[in-house]
Design a protein around this motif. Structure first.
Motif, short mmCIF file in Angstrom:
data_model
loop_
_atom_site.label_atom_id
_atom_site.label_comp_id
_atom_site.label_asym_id
_atom_site.label_seq_id
_atom_site.Cartn_x
_atom_site.Cartn_y
_atom_site.Cartn_z
N CYS A 43 0.86 -1.19 0.00
CA CYS A 43 0.00 0.00 0.00
C CYS A 43 0.89 1.24 0.00
O CYS A 43 2.03 1.20 0.47
CB CYS A 43 -0.91 0.01 1.22
N ASN A 44 0.36 2.36 -0.50
CA ASN A 44 1.20 3.57 -0.58
C ASN A 44 0.43 4.82 -0.15
O ASN A 44 0.58 5.88 -0.74
CB ASN A 44 1.78 3.74 -1.98
N GLY A 45 -0.36 4.69 0.90
CA GLY A 45 -1.14 5.83 1.39
C GLY A 45 -0.35 6.72 2.33
O GLY A 45 0.84 6.52 2.58
N GLY A 46 -1.05 7.68 2.90
CA GLY A 46 -0.43 8.63 3.82
C GLY A 46 -0.22 8.08 5.22
O GLY A 46 0.59 8.60 5.98
N ASN A 47 -0.97 7.04 5.60
CA ASN A 47 -0.87 6.42 6.92
C ASN A 47 -1.04 7.43 8.05
O ASN A 47 -0.34 7.39 9.06
CB ASN A 47 0.44 5.65 7.08
N VAL A 48 -1.99 8.35 7.91
CA VAL A 48 -2.23 9.38 8.92
C VAL A 48 -3.46 8.99 9.75
O VAL A 48 -4.55 8.76 9.21
CB VAL A 48 -2.48 10.75 8.26
N SER A 49 -3.28 8.92 11.06
CA SER A 49 -4.44 8.65 11.92
C SER A 49 -5.41 9.83 11.83
O SER A 49 -4.99 10.99 11.84
CB SER A 49 -4.00 8.41 13.37
N PRO A 50 -6.70 9.54 11.73
CA PRO A 50 -7.67 10.62 11.61
C PRO A 50 -7.92 11.30 12.96
O PRO A 50 -7.69 10.72 14.02
CB PRO A 50 -8.94 9.91 11.14
N ALA A 51 -8.40 12.54 12.90
CA ALA A 51 -8.85 13.22 14.11
C ALA A 51 -10.09 12.50 14.64
O ALA A 51 -10.92 12.04 13.85
CB ALA A 51 -9.18 14.68 13.81
N LEU A 52 -10.21 12.39 15.94
CA LEU A 52 -11.38 11.79 16.57
C LEU A 52 -11.88 12.71 17.67
O LEU A 52 -11.08 13.35 18.37
CB LEU A 52 -11.02 10.43 17.18
N HIS A 53 -13.19 12.77 17.82
CA HIS A 53 -13.83 13.57 18.88
C HIS A 53 -14.90 12.69 19.53
O HIS A 53 -15.65 12.03 18.81
CB HIS A 53 -14.52 14.80 18.30
N TRP A 54 -14.97 12.69 20.84
CA TRP A 54 -16.02 11.92 21.51
C TRP A 54 -16.66 12.74 22.60
O TRP A 54 -16.09 13.70 23.11
CB TRP A 54 -15.50 10.57 22.01
N GLN A 55 -17.89 12.32 22.93
CA GLN A 55 -18.65 13.04 23.96
C GLN A 55 -19.64 12.10 24.65
O GLN A 55 -19.92 11.02 24.14
CB GLN A 55 -19.40 14.22 23.34
N HIS A 56 -20.12 12.55 25.79
CA HIS A 56 -21.11 11.83 26.60
C HIS A 56 -20.57 10.50 27.13
O HIS A 56 -21.27 9.49 27.12
CB HIS A 56 -22.42 11.61 25.83
N ALA A 89 -8.80 10.93 31.63
CA ALA A 89 -10.26 11.08 31.63
C ALA A 89 -10.72 12.40 31.03
O ALA A 89 -11.82 12.48 30.47
CB ALA A 89 -10.81 10.93 33.05
N GLY A 90 -9.93 13.45 31.11
CA GLY A 90 -10.31 14.75 30.56
C GLY A 90 -10.17 14.85 29.05
O GLY A 90 -10.54 15.85 28.46
N THR A 91 -9.66 13.81 28.42
CA THR A 91 -9.46 13.82 26.97
C THR A 91 -10.80 13.61 26.26
O THR A 91 -11.57 12.73 26.64
CB THR A 91 -8.49 12.69 26.55
N SER A 92 -11.06 14.41 25.24
CA SER A 92 -12.29 14.22 24.46
C SER A 92 -12.03 14.28 22.95
O SER A 92 -12.97 14.23 22.17
CB SER A 92 -13.34 15.27 24.84
N SER A 93 -10.75 14.36 22.58
CA SER A 93 -10.43 14.37 21.15
C SER A 93 -8.96 14.07 20.94
O SER A 93 -8.15 14.19 21.86
CB SER A 93 -10.77 15.73 20.53
N LEU A 94 -8.67 13.69 19.71
CA LEU A 94 -7.29 13.51 19.25
C LEU A 94 -7.17 14.21 17.91
O LEU A 94 -8.05 14.06 17.06
CB LEU A 94 -6.96 12.02 19.07
N PRO A 95 -6.09 14.95 17.68
CA PRO A 95 -5.93 15.59 16.38
C PRO A 95 -5.48 14.58 15.31
O PRO A 95 -4.96 13.52 15.65
CB PRO A 95 -4.83 16.63 16.63
#
Length: 178
Positions: A43-56, A89-95
Motif C-alpha cells: 500500500c502507498n497511502g499517507g498512513n495518517v491517523s484521523p482526528a477523533l472527537h467523543w462526547q457523553h 479522563a479529561g481527553t475528548s479528542s485527538l488531532p
C-alpha cells in the motif's frame, strides 16, 4: 423541598446521552481517504491517523482507549490497526496524526503493537480486489486510571484488559478497498 424532589425525579427520568465518536475525516459507512491507507505491505497511502472527537462518556470514566480493528482481514482473526490506551479522563479528542511518530498524544498515553508489529497507527491495507473492508474505530471508556501494559503488549492482551475494565464504548465504522 418538593421542588428539589421533583427536579431530582425529572433528571433521573431523562435518558443518558449516548456515548458517541465522530471525525472530520471519517463518515460512518463511507470509504476512508487515501490519507488513512497504510504505507507498506504493498500500500502507498499517507498512513495518517484521523482526528477523533467523543462526547457523553459514561459516568465514572477514569481513562480512555482507542482501537481500530478490521474484522474482514483474511487472517481468521481480523487485523488490529491501532491500539492506544491510558488517555486521561479529561481527553475528548485527538488531532489528525496523533497516532503517528511525533504525534500529539496526551501525556501518559501509550500505543502498543498493532498487527503490523509496531506501535502506532497503521492504516488500511486490504488485499487488492477484496470487497471493501470495515474499519471499526472504537473509543473505550474505562473504570481505571491506567492499564499496566507496555508498548510491546499484544492487541489481544490489551483487548482483554479493555473488556475487563469497560464502562462503555463508542464506535464509528468506515470502509476501505483497493
Amino acid at each position: 423541598m418538593t421542588r428539589l424532589l421533583l427536579s431530582t425525579l425529572l433528571l433521573a427520568a431523562l435518558p443518558a446521552m449516548a456515548f458517541e465518536v465522530d471525525s472530520p475525516q471519517l463518515q460512518a459507512g463511507q470509504p476512508m481517504a487515501k490519507a488513512q491507507e497504510y504505507n507498506g505491505f504493498g500500500c502507498n497511502g499517507g498512513n495518517v491517523s484521523p482526528a477523533l472527537h467523543w462526547q457523553h462518556a459514561p459516568a465514572g470514566t477514569r481513562s480512555f482507549a482507542v482501537t481500530v480493528y478490521d474484522p474482514d482481514a483474511p487472517t481468521g482473526s481480523g487485523w488490529w490497526h491501532w491500539v492506544l490506551f491510558n488517555l486521561p479522563a479529561g481527553t475528548s479528542s485527538l488531532p489528525a496524526g496523533a497516532g503517528n511518530p511525533g504525534g500529539a498524544l496526551p501525556a501518559g498515553s501509550m500505543q502498543s503493537r498493532t498487527d503490523y508489529g509496531t506501535p502506532g497507527f497503521g492504516g488500511a491495507c486490504p488485499p487488492p480486489g477484496d470487497k471493501p473492508h470495515r474499519y471499526i474505530f472504537t473509543v473505550h471508556a474505562l473504570k481505571v486510571d491506567k492499564l499496566e501494559l507496555g508498548a510491546d503488549s499484544s492487541p489481544a492482551l490489551v483487548g482483554y484488559m479493555l473488556n475487563a475494565n469497560s464502562l462503555g464504548k463508542a464506535t464509528l465504522t468506515t470502509l476501505y478497498g483497493r
